[in-house]
Design an enzyme around this catalytic site. Sequence first.
Site, mmCIF file in Angstrom:
data_model
loop_
_atom_site.group_PDB
_atom_site.id
_atom_site.type_symbol
_atom_site.label_atom_id
_atom_site.label_comp_id
_atom_site.label_asym_id
_atom_site.label_seq_id
_atom_site.Cartn_x
_atom_site.Cartn_y
_atom_site.Cartn_z
ATOM 1 N N LYS A 1 -0.586 4.684 4.609
ATOM 2 C CA LYS A 1 -1.459 3.710 5.288
ATOM 3 C C LYS A 1 -0.874 3.369 6.654
ATOM 4 O O LYS A 1 0.291 3.007 6.779
ATOM 5 C CB LYS A 1 -1.628 2.452 4.438
ATOM 6 C CG LYS A 1 -2.598 1.466 5.079
ATOM 7 C CD LYS A 1 -3.034 0.391 4.113
ATOM 8 C CE LYS A 1 -3.958 -0.618 4.775
ATOM 9 N NZ LYS A 1 -5.216 -0.027 5.239
ATOM 10 N N HIS B 1 0.838 -1.202 0.000
ATOM 11 C CA HIS B 1 0.000 0.000 0.000
ATOM 12 C C HIS B 1 0.873 1.252 0.000
ATOM 13 O O HIS B 1 2.070 1.187 0.270
ATOM 14 C CB HIS B 1 -0.923 0.031 1.235
ATOM 15 C CG HIS B 1 -2.108 -0.879 1.127
ATOM 16 N ND1 HIS B 1 -2.060 -2.205 1.504
ATOM 17 C CD2 HIS B 1 -3.377 -0.649 0.679
ATOM 18 C CE1 HIS B 1 -3.257 -2.758 1.303
ATOM 19 N NE2 HIS B 1 -4.074 -1.840 0.802
HETATM 20 P P1 NAD Z 1 -7.040 9.208 5.172
HETATM 21 O O1 NAD Z 1 -5.978 9.263 6.222
HETATM 22 O O2 NAD Z 1 -6.779 9.839 3.853
HETATM 23 O O3 NAD Z 1 -8.391 9.855 5.751
HETATM 24 C C1 NAD Z 1 -8.854 9.632 7.058
HETATM 25 C C2 NAD Z 1 -9.981 10.607 7.368
HETATM 26 O O4 NAD Z 1 -10.460 10.357 8.691
HETATM 27 C C3 NAD Z 1 -9.603 12.088 7.329
HETATM 28 O O5 NAD Z 1 -10.694 12.795 6.760
HETATM 29 C C4 NAD Z 1 -9.481 12.470 8.797
HETATM 30 O O6 NAD Z 1 -9.762 13.838 8.994
HETATM 31 C C5 NAD Z 1 -10.580 11.599 9.379
HETATM 32 N N1 NAD Z 1 -10.442 11.376 10.813
HETATM 33 C C6 NAD Z 1 -9.332 11.112 11.529
HETATM 34 N N2 NAD Z 1 -9.632 10.986 12.839
HETATM 35 C C7 NAD Z 1 -10.970 11.181 12.936
HETATM 36 C C8 NAD Z 1 -11.875 11.194 14.017
HETATM 37 N N3 NAD Z 1 -11.475 10.965 15.262
HETATM 38 N N4 NAD Z 1 -13.182 11.419 13.748
HETATM 39 C C9 NAD Z 1 -13.605 11.640 12.484
HETATM 40 N N5 NAD Z 1 -12.791 11.637 11.412
HETATM 41 C C10 NAD Z 1 -11.486 11.410 11.654
HETATM 42 O O7 NAD Z 1 -7.392 7.662 4.998
HETATM 43 P P2 NAD Z 1 -8.090 6.930 3.752
HETATM 44 O O8 NAD Z 1 -7.060 6.455 2.788
HETATM 45 O O9 NAD Z 1 -9.219 7.768 3.262
HETATM 46 O O10 NAD Z 1 -8.658 5.614 4.474
HETATM 47 C C11 NAD Z 1 -9.567 5.723 5.551
HETATM 48 C C12 NAD Z 1 -9.800 4.334 6.150
HETATM 49 O O11 NAD Z 1 -10.424 3.488 5.165
HETATM 50 C C13 NAD Z 1 -8.516 3.609 6.571
HETATM 51 O O12 NAD Z 1 -8.792 2.835 7.721
HETATM 52 C C14 NAD Z 1 -8.227 2.698 5.377
HETATM 53 O O13 NAD Z 1 -7.440 1.581 5.726
HETATM 54 C C15 NAD Z 1 -9.630 2.326 4.984
HETATM 55 N N6 NAD Z 1 -9.832 1.886 3.601
HETATM 56 C C16 NAD Z 1 -10.751 0.913 3.424
HETATM 57 C C17 NAD Z 1 -11.070 0.484 2.140
HETATM 58 C C18 NAD Z 1 -12.140 -0.554 1.969
HETATM 59 O O14 NAD Z 1 -12.499 -0.923 0.819
HETATM 60 N N7 NAD Z 1 -12.717 -1.067 3.065
HETATM 61 C C19 NAD Z 1 -10.443 1.063 1.040
HETATM 62 C C20 NAD Z 1 -9.515 2.081 1.251
HETATM 63 C C21 NAD Z 1 -9.227 2.500 2.548
#
Ligand code: NAD
Length: 241
Positions: A156, A152
Amino acid sequence: MSAADGAPTRVLIHGASGRMGQALLRLASEHPGLAIVGAVTGRTPAQRVVGNVPYFGAKELAAVPAFDVAIDFSLPEGFSPMLEVCLARGKPLVSGTTGLHESQRQAMQQAAQRIPVLWASNFSLGVAVLEDLVQRASALLSQWECDIVESHHIHKKDAPSGTALTLGQAAEHGGAQPRYASLRAGDIVGEHLVQFTGMGERVELVHRATNRDIFARGALHAARRLASRAPGLYRVKDLLD
Ligand code: NAD
């Protein structure tokens, strides 16, 4: 649970300023049946309204407007407050947040007795198929070594990825004992290799995501379906039709 007949399903996006949150907001316009009614970011947002969508900080979560379903792609510390709000309002939750603690998984199972909950480590169709293939291969090759290698982008936080752990469970169901390796480099969206190694030969099953829009589209599709379901814990497969 669902929106009134004919009215769009009102969606709250949690984790809105992140990579996935931004993809969800952009792609929601492809779904005429969905209306984004609020976006929640980790920190207090600089702009209070973007397009027509009101923005809230994590500390203002209790003040978000009425919604029919919430979609959460944030961080483990964001997941629990979002689950609490969904429980308090009796509304469904779709979450793709990975790296959850065991206590959060248990809380999710308890919540599913009162609201519909869909958590998935991966919302892509290809990974749903890969999971099935891994379980079948491991049943046939249970004496071989099994390694899961996931790659990744450098931002991540959790490792092994949630998807690697899901694939590992599928391998264990088939009888294999998987080992994990993680690589963090550049802007890789997500790659998962499941390798079965015998003496003088090996089988490799691999999925490569080249665009995170596939995850966002899967979550939006699931949200539309989940909004009208009874309480329970759902999987992506349950909502495919
Ligand atoms: P990112 O770091 O770009 O975004 C995270 C977001 O969460 C930001 O908007 C941040 O402001 C917010 N955030 C952080 N702490 C918070 C809190 N306490 N309350 C509310 N919001 C909060 O991450 P990303 O790449 O967008 O990924 C987000 C999550 O989704 C990760 O856990 C990642 O592993 C997961 N993910 C899952 C899939 C899937 O298909 N299930 C795909 C991609 C990513």
